[in-house]
Design a protein around this motif. Structure first.
Motif, PDB file in Angstrom:
ATOM      1  N   ASP A 153      44.686   0.528 -96.726  1.00  0.00           N
ATOM      2  CA  ASP A 153      44.283   1.666 -97.544  1.00  0.00           C
ATOM      3  C   ASP A 153      45.354   1.848 -98.612  1.00  0.00           C
ATOM      4  N   ALA A 154      45.031   1.460 -99.839  1.00  0.00           N
ATOM      5  CA  ALA A 154      46.019   1.496-100.919  1.00  0.00           C
ATOM      6  C   ALA A 154      46.444   2.921-101.250  1.00  0.00           C
ATOM      7  N   ALA A 155      45.517   3.868-101.188  1.00  0.00           N
ATOM      8  CA  ALA A 155      45.853   5.254-101.521  1.00  0.00           C
ATOM      9  C   ALA A 155      46.874   5.831-100.548  1.00  0.00           C
ATOM     10  N   LEU A 156      46.750   5.457 -99.279  1.00  0.00           N
ATOM     11  CA  LEU A 156      47.658   5.958 -98.248  1.00  0.00           C
ATOM     12  C   LEU A 156      48.798   4.989 -97.945  1.00  0.00           C
ATOM     13  N   ARG A 157      48.734   3.793 -98.540  1.00  0.00           N
ATOM     14  CA  ARG A 157      49.719   2.733 -98.271  1.00  0.00           C
ATOM     15  C   ARG A 157      49.836   2.468 -96.765  1.00  0.00           C
ATOM     16  N   THR A 158      48.671   2.375 -96.117  1.00  0.00           N
ATOM     17  CA  THR A 158      48.602   2.202 -94.670  1.00  0.00           C
ATOM     18  C   THR A 158      47.938   0.872 -94.336  1.00  0.00           C
ATOM     19  N   LEU A 159      48.601   0.106 -93.495  1.00  0.00           N
ATOM     20  CA  LEU A 159      48.091  -1.168 -92.994  1.00  0.00           C
ATOM     21  C   LEU A 159      47.666  -0.953 -91.551  1.00  0.00           C
ATOM     22  N   GLU A 160      46.441  -1.354 -91.234  1.00  0.00           N
ATOM     23  CA  GLU A 160      45.944  -1.245 -89.862  1.00  0.00           C
ATOM     24  C   GLU A 160      45.715  -2.650 -89.334  1.00  0.00           C
ATOM     25  N   VAL A 161      46.295  -2.946 -88.189  1.00  0.00           N
ATOM     26  CA  VAL A 161      46.224  -4.291 -87.609  1.00  0.00           C
ATOM     27  C   VAL A 161      45.660  -4.222 -86.203  1.00  0.00           C
ATOM     28  N   GLU A 162      44.636  -5.027 -85.961  1.00  0.00           N
ATOM     29  CA  GLU A 162      44.123  -5.226 -84.605  1.00  0.00           C
ATOM     30  C   GLU A 162      44.594  -6.598 -84.144  1.00  0.00           C
ATOM     31  N   PHE A 163      45.336  -6.603 -83.063  1.00  0.00           N
ATOM     32  CA  PHE A 163      45.840  -7.856 -82.512  1.00  0.00           C
ATOM     33  C   PHE A 163      44.794  -8.498 -81.628  1.00  0.00           C
ATOM     34  N   VAL A 164      44.947  -9.780 -81.337  1.00  0.00           N
ATOM     35  CA  VAL A 164      43.973 -10.473 -80.499  1.00  0.00           C
ATOM     36  C   VAL A 164      43.896  -9.865 -79.102  1.00  0.00           C
ATOM     37  N   SER A 165      44.924  -9.151 -78.696  1.00  0.00           N
ATOM     38  CA  SER A 165      44.928  -8.452 -77.400  1.00  0.00           C
ATOM     39  C   SER A 165      43.973  -7.263 -77.410  1.00  0.00           C
ATOM     40  N   GLY A 166      43.542  -6.838 -78.628  1.00  0.00           N
ATOM     41  CA  GLY A 166      42.680  -5.671 -78.766  1.00  0.00           C
ATOM     42  C   GLY A 166      43.439  -4.411 -79.148  1.00  0.00           C
TER      43      GLY A 166
END
Length: 75
Positions: A17-30
């Motif tokens: 989310d560029a506006a919030l400068r937030t990276l969300e990552v889902e790992f293969v573990s879930g």
């Protein structure tokens, strides 16, 4: 936040989310984590990295404030 799939043994999906400068990552573990104050450049480099997992470990993990998102598993 919309996430895109990664061809990685570490990262299943990720979104930014560029506006919030937030990276969300889902790992293969879930497990899902959010990373805050992440520059757009880091998101672009993660998407373009030959090894997303290696880039994540080098440039994201332990470099930005993070939040575990319990109950956010998509798998």
């Amino acid at each position: 936040m919309e996430r895109v799939a990664f061809d990685s043994t570490v990262i299943a999906t990720a979104g930014y989310d560029a506006a919030l400068r937030t990276l969300e990552v889902e790992f293969v573990s879930g497990e899902v984590y959010r990373y805050f104050l992440v520059p757009a450049r880091v998101w672009r480099e993660l998407r373009d990295a030959e090894s997303a997992g290696s880039y994540f470990n080098t440039a994201v993990r332990d470099h930005y404030p993070e939040e575990w998102m319990p109950g956010s598993r998509t798998t």
